[in-house]
Design a protein around this motif. Structure first.
Motif, PDB file in Angstrom:
ATOM      1  N   GLY A  39       0.814  -1.212   0.000  1.00 37.48           N
ATOM      2  CA  GLY A  39       0.000   0.000   0.000  1.00 37.48           C
ATOM      3  C   GLY A  39       0.843   1.256   0.000  1.00 37.48           C
ATOM      4  O   GLY A  39       2.079   1.206   0.104  1.00 37.48           O
ATOM      5  N   ASP A  40       0.180   2.385  -0.137  1.00 37.08           N
ATOM      6  CA  ASP A  40       0.840   3.690  -0.195  1.00 37.08           C
ATOM      7  C   ASP A  40       0.550   4.449   1.098  1.00 37.08           C
ATOM      8  O   ASP A  40      -0.563   4.950   1.289  1.00 37.08           O
ATOM      9  CB  ASP A  40       0.321   4.464  -1.403  1.00 37.08           C
ATOM     10  N   PRO A  41       1.510   4.547   2.015  1.00 38.44           N
ATOM     11  CA  PRO A  41       1.234   5.198   3.301  1.00 38.44           C
ATOM     12  C   PRO A  41       1.092   6.716   3.203  1.00 38.44           C
ATOM     13  O   PRO A  41       0.475   7.328   4.073  1.00 38.44           O
ATOM     14  CB  PRO A  41       2.445   4.816   4.152  1.00 38.44           C
ATOM     15  N   ILE A  42       1.662   7.325   2.157  1.00 36.35           N
ATOM     16  CA  ILE A  42       1.554   8.778   2.023  1.00 36.35           C
ATOM     17  C   ILE A  42       1.701   9.130   0.536  1.00 36.35           C
ATOM     18  O   ILE A  42       2.734   8.886  -0.076  1.00 36.35           O
ATOM     19  CB  ILE A  42       2.605   9.507   2.892  1.00 36.35           C
ATOM     20  N   SER A  43       0.664   9.667  -0.030  1.00 38.26           N
ATOM     21  CA  SER A  43       0.673   9.948  -1.471  1.00 38.26           C
ATOM     22  C   SER A  43       1.483  11.192  -1.785  1.00 38.26           C
ATOM     23  O   SER A  43       1.722  12.049  -0.929  1.00 38.26           O
ATOM     24  CB  SER A  43      -0.769  10.110  -1.973  1.00 38.26           C
ATOM     25  N   ASN A  44       1.908  11.275  -3.055  1.00 38.28           N
ATOM     26  CA  ASN A  44       2.640  12.447  -3.562  1.00 38.28           C
ATOM     27  C   ASN A  44       3.909  12.733  -2.764  1.00 38.28           C
ATOM     28  O   ASN A  44       4.257  13.890  -2.508  1.00 38.28           O
ATOM     29  CB  ASN A  44       1.734  13.682  -3.574  1.00 38.28           C
ATOM     30  N   ALA A  45       4.596  11.671  -2.340  1.00 40.79           N
ATOM     31  CA  ALA A  45       5.859  11.846  -1.620  1.00 40.79           C
ATOM     32  C   ALA A  45       6.800  10.719  -2.008  1.00 40.79           C
ATOM     33  O   ALA A  45       6.372   9.587  -2.251  1.00 40.79           O
ATOM     34  CB  ALA A  45       5.617  11.838  -0.110  1.00 40.79           C
ATOM     35  N   ALA A  46       8.087  11.026  -2.089  1.00 40.14           N
ATOM     36  CA  ALA A  46       9.101  10.008  -2.396  1.00 40.14           C
ATOM     37  C   ALA A  46       9.369   9.197  -1.139  1.00 40.14           C
ATOM     38  O   ALA A  46       9.834   9.732  -0.127  1.00 40.14           O
ATOM     39  CB  ALA A  46      10.376  10.675  -2.890  1.00 40.14           C
ATOM     40  N   LYS A  47       9.061   7.925  -1.209  1.00 43.87           N
ATOM     41  CA  LYS A  47       9.121   7.071  -0.004  1.00 43.87           C
ATOM     42  C   LYS A  47      10.430   6.288   0.048  1.00 43.87           C
ATOM     43  O   LYS A  47      11.099   6.095  -0.973  1.00 43.87           O
ATOM     44  CB  LYS A  47       7.920   6.122   0.017  1.00 43.87           C
ATOM     45  N   THR A  48      10.757   5.842   1.261  1.00 44.13           N
ATOM     46  CA  THR A  48      11.947   5.014   1.460  1.00 44.13           C
ATOM     47  C   THR A  48      11.584   3.811   2.325  1.00 44.13           C
ATOM     48  O   THR A  48      10.645   3.860   3.124  1.00 44.13           O
ATOM     49  CB  THR A  48      13.088   5.793   2.159  1.00 44.13           C
ATOM     50  N   LEU A  49      12.350   2.757   2.154  1.00 42.64           N
ATOM     51  CA  LEU A  49      12.244   1.558   2.979  1.00 42.64           C
ATOM     52  C   LEU A  49      13.473   1.500   3.884  1.00 42.64           C
ATOM     53  O   LEU A  49      14.602   1.522   3.383  1.00 42.64           O
ATOM     54  CB  LEU A  49      12.173   0.301   2.105  1.00 42.64           C
ATOM     55  N   GLN A  50      13.252   1.485   5.195  1.00 41.60           N
ATOM     56  CA  GLN A  50      14.346   1.455   6.168  1.00 41.60           C
ATOM     57  C   GLN A  50      14.340   0.095   6.870  1.00 41.60           C
ATOM     58  O   GLN A  50      13.329  -0.283   7.457  1.00 41.60           O
ATOM     59  CB  GLN A  50      14.185   2.579   7.189  1.00 41.60           C
ATOM     60  N   ILE A  51      15.455  -0.616   6.774  1.00 42.89           N
ATOM     61  CA  ILE A  51      15.541  -1.969   7.323  1.00 42.89           C
ATOM     62  C   ILE A  51      16.733  -2.068   8.258  1.00 42.89           C
ATOM     63  O   ILE A  51      17.823  -1.576   7.956  1.00 42.89           O
ATOM     64  CB  ILE A  51      15.703  -3.023   6.203  1.00 42.89           C
ATOM     65  N   ASN A  52      16.487  -2.694   9.404  1.00 44.61           N
ATOM     66  CA  ASN A  52      17.585  -3.127  10.287  1.00 44.61           C
ATOM     67  C   ASN A  52      17.499  -4.652  10.337  1.00 44.61           C
ATOM     68  O   ASN A  52      16.468  -5.200  10.717  1.00 44.61           O
ATOM     69  CB  ASN A  52      17.438  -2.530  11.679  1.00 44.61           C
ATOM     70  N   TYR A  53      18.551  -5.331   9.900  1.00 49.12           N
ATOM     71  CA  TYR A  53      18.502  -6.787   9.833  1.00 49.12           C
ATOM     72  C   TYR A  53      19.744  -7.414  10.432  1.00 49.12           C
ATOM     73  O   TYR A  53      20.776  -6.742  10.623  1.00 49.12           O
ATOM     74  CB  TYR A  53      18.319  -7.263   8.383  1.00 49.12           C
ATOM     75  N   GLN A  54      19.628  -8.675  10.735  1.00 48.62           N
ATOM     76  CA  GLN A  54      20.748  -9.432  11.312  1.00 48.62           C
ATOM     77  C   GLN A  54      21.126 -10.546  10.352  1.00 48.62           C
ATOM     78  O   GLN A  54      20.268 -11.301   9.885  1.00 48.62           O
ATOM     79  CB  GLN A  54      20.347 -10.028  12.655  1.00 48.62           C
ATOM     80  N   TRP A  55      22.411 -10.624  10.060  1.00 46.61           N
ATOM     81  CA  TRP A  55      22.924 -11.665   9.166  1.00 46.61           C
ATOM     82  C   TRP A  55      24.079 -12.376   9.867  1.00 46.61           C
ATOM     83  O   TRP A  55      25.096 -11.787  10.173  1.00 46.61           O
ATOM     84  CB  TRP A  55      23.378 -11.047   7.843  1.00 46.61           C
ATOM     85  N   VAL A  56      23.851 -13.640  10.224  1.00 48.72           N
ATOM     86  CA  VAL A  56      24.842 -14.486  10.874  1.00 48.72           C
ATOM     87  C   VAL A  56      25.430 -13.769  12.097  1.00 48.72           C
ATOM     88  O   VAL A  56      26.646 -13.635  12.241  1.00 48.72           O
ATOM     89  CB  VAL A  56      25.953 -14.919   9.894  1.00 48.72           C
ATOM     90  N   GLY A  57      24.538 -13.272  12.964  1.00 51.03           N
ATOM     91  CA  GLY A  57      24.983 -12.727  14.239  1.00 51.03           C
ATOM     92  C   GLY A  57      25.403 -11.279  14.217  1.00 51.03           C
ATOM     93  O   GLY A  57      25.748 -10.726  15.266  1.00 51.03           O
ATOM     94  N   ARG A  58      25.404 -10.617  13.049  1.00 50.02           N
ATOM     95  CA  ARG A  58      25.783  -9.207  12.976  1.00 50.02           C
ATOM     96  C   ARG A  58      24.601  -8.385  12.469  1.00 50.02           C
ATOM     97  O   ARG A  58      23.835  -8.842  11.613  1.00 50.02           O
ATOM     98  CB  ARG A  58      26.983  -9.002  12.052  1.00 50.02           C
ATOM     99  N   ALA A  59      24.465  -7.160  12.981  1.00 49.51           N
ATOM    100  CA  ALA A  59      23.347  -6.294  12.606  1.00 49.51           C
ATOM    101  C   ALA A  59      23.788  -5.286  11.545  1.00 49.51           C
ATOM    102  O   ALA A  59      24.926  -4.779  11.580  1.00 49.51           O
ATOM    103  CB  ALA A  59      22.807  -5.568  13.827  1.00 49.51           C
TER     104      ALA A  59
END
Length: 592
Positions: free
Chosen positions: A356-376
């Motif tokens: 879905g579109d959380p806010i129209s007429n704006a350039a959106k970004t995806l922010q992720i914090n993830y863990q890969w093999v014990g490191r963030a």
């Protein structure tokens, strides 16, 4: 009689009268103390949390993440009037919860089942069905005090800690302790944030302790402590035939439950003076809830969690994820985790792919914090760009780390200390842990075991084990137990230590199928106390099908728990590390 004698006589009589009055006052005060049924005669049951490989601060960390997941998976009431009432009542109770001072919160769940649950760190959830079933405020307070007690006694992470040795291979346990990531540790233990989670799998002993402490909290909060038994009796009467009460399904009922609560009320000296049983606020909120529409038909029961339909635990864990712009971001962590395939997440970021579109007429970004093999790691990806994690560089780094030789121990040592012990270790190694437990390893001492898990191949594990009670009710006794009985006492202590060590080895072998004993336990001294030395052989996580040697040291604590230390290295390398391991063992000082 002259004036002088008259005055002297009058003073003498006044002195006698004053002394008598003082004696009467003292007697009345003494009698009032004898007749008072309150705190000075309090003979309450003393309770304290069991051993835990997680710290209270990590309970709070776990609970915060768990609460976010839970509130996405259950049908929350999201009614400020209900939640404000529950929080006001809950905070009156939690003010008297002993131990670590967690930040307690109380929220209503839109489910008519009579139930409640608590997550580590103080997040307590009360089904509307519990409020509707309660006859008065003290009965509702009893359920809330019970759940508050689970938090105060840290039952959730205690259960996860006890499962660690039984469920995890030894090398993975060591790696887990070395991550300093509570979320990763619990994920490795299979403690997903569900109502079927290990975090909520309480024992009958846990339930009895929560009943007892909850009764004490009611008393200390000015409520009639008999309310605990009254509500238990009420829902026991409902729990007949085909009408099962959810509370008993999720809270295994100990023997003599109601009777044990009554005994605790007697220990407290009965109900406190001016005790409270009900309030107008409770009556109002109950009527308000009964007037509300019914809950969704699917109910609010949490379902088992998974990883995008895959079995096992992924090495790629999405810790947080949000999509949006400016001040309008939506939580998409679960959406992304469900898309993880073969430890990879690779897709185009669009409104359609993000649900879905959380806010129209704006350039959106995806922010992720993830863990890969014990490191963030953190990544920010713009709309209409591709996200691909872990990156190729991170995968290459992981492969390179797994192929390197560990750092050889230096001749210089530094110290590590936690609530279990003090120990010296090479200053080019790293020490870390979860609560009371710890892992000490060189760089390169953690390797991929070939199944997507990090495992300790070189280093040291420190932990605590809770032995089972034998058929005679004997527990492991620490130093000084049975003093005065001479040689028989020492022999009895050693026999109990040997039995507890055998239990621990048996637990290890359940999760380490090819482990075997190569040198049976021998008595040694550690910090002036009797201990046992046992040598084990196990599959090494180092590639190539090699074996490892595990040098197990066990010694008792006064509280009946078993301290264990495992020094591990591949068989071909163990002799080279043995002098370092021996020096580390000589430095051990047990916290008493």
């Amino acid at each position: 009689m002259d004036k002088k004698n008259l005055k002297s006589s009058r003073n003498a009589r006044c002195g006698t009268i004053g002394q008598s009055l003082r004696q009467v006052v003292a007697l009345v005060a003494a009698l009032s103390l004898l007749l008072a049924p309150v705190a000075w005669a309090d003979a309450r049951t003393q309770l304290k949390p069991g051993w835990n490989m997680f710290s209270p601060q990590q309970d709070a960390e776990v609970g915060l993440q768990a609460s976010k997941d839970a509130e996405h998976q259950v049908s929350m009431m999201n009614d400020s009037r209900v939640d404000n009432y529950l929080n006001n009542l809950g905070h009156r109770l939690s003010a008297h919860a002993p131990g670590y001072q967690f930040q307690y919160t109380y929220k209503g769940v839109n489910d008519r089942a009579i139930n409640a649950f608590a997550l580590p760190g103080g997040h307590v959830y009360i089904n509307r069905g519990t409020i509707e079933a309660a006859d008065n405020e003290v009965q509702l307070a009893a359920v809330m005090a019970h759940e508050t007690s689970h938090v105060a006694l840290r039952h959730g992470t205690n259960q996860a800690s006890k499962a660690s040795a039984a469920q995890l291979p030894l090398g993975i346990l060591g790696a887990l302790l070395g991550t300093n990531s509570t979320g990763a540790a619990l994920a490795q233990l299979g403690a997903g944030f569900t109502l079927n989670s290990l975090l909520l799998k309480y024992s009958r002993t846990d339930e009895s302790e929560a009943d007892i402490m909850g009764t004490q909290i009611l008393y200390d909060s000015g409520y009639d402590p008999r309310g605990m038994g009254q509500f238990l009796e009420k829902i026991q009467a409902l729990d007949q035939g085909n009408h099962r009460v959810a509370f008993f399904s999720d809270h295994p009922s100990p023997d003599r439950r109601v009777e044990r609560v009554a005994e605790e009320v007697a220990n407290l000296g009965g109900a406190p003076s001016g005790y409270k049983t009900n309030s107008r606020e409770f009556d109002d909120i109950k009527r308000y809830i009964q007037s509300m529409p019914g809950p969704p038909s699917q109910g609010g029961q949490l379902q088992g969690s998974g990883n995008g339909g895959q079995g096992g635990t992924s090495r790629l864990q999405i810790l947080t994820a949000s999509y949006g712009a400016q001040n309008r971001f939506v939580d998409v962590r679960q959406l992304l985790q469900s898309r993880v395939q073969n430890d990879r997440l690779d897709f185009q970021v669009t409104n359609a792919s993000m649900g879905g579109d959380p806010i129209s007429n704006a350039a959106k970004t995806l922010q992720i914090n993830y863990q890969w093999v014990g490191r963030a790691y953190d990544v920010v990806t713009r709309e209409n760009r591709r996200v691909s994690i872990p990156t190729q560089q991170q995968q290459n780094e992981t492969g390179a780390r797994n192929g390197t030789q560990p750092d050889w121990p230096s001749g210089r040592f530094k110290s590590f200390q936690n609530s279990i012990l003090y120990i010296d270790y090479p200053d080019n190694w790293q020490a870390s842990g979860q609560g009371d437990a710890a892992s000490i390893a060189p760089h390169g001492g953690l390797v991929d075991d070939g199944n997507g898990n990090q495992a300790l191949a070189y280093g040291v594990i420190v932990n605590i084990y809770q032995p089972h009670v034998d058929s005679y009710g004997q527990r492991l006794q620490g130093p000084g137990y049975g003093q005065g009985s001479g040689q028989n006492s020492s022999q009895g202590e050693m026999t109990a230590l040997e039995q507890a060590t055998d239990q621990l080895v048996a637990e290890f072998r359940l999760s380490n199928r090819n482990m075997r004993v190569i040198r049976y336990h021998e008595g040694i001294g550690v910090d002036g106390e009797n201990a046992l030395s046992t040598y084990l052989s196990n599959d090494s996580p180092v590639p190539g099908g090699s074996r490892e040697t595990d040098w197990l040291i066990t010694l008792p604590r006064p509280d009946g728990l078993l301290v264990f230390i495992v020094f591990t290295a591949p068989e071909r390398a163990f002799q080279g590390y043995e002098s370092t391991f021996q020096q580390m063992l000589r430095s051990v000082r047990i916290n008493r």
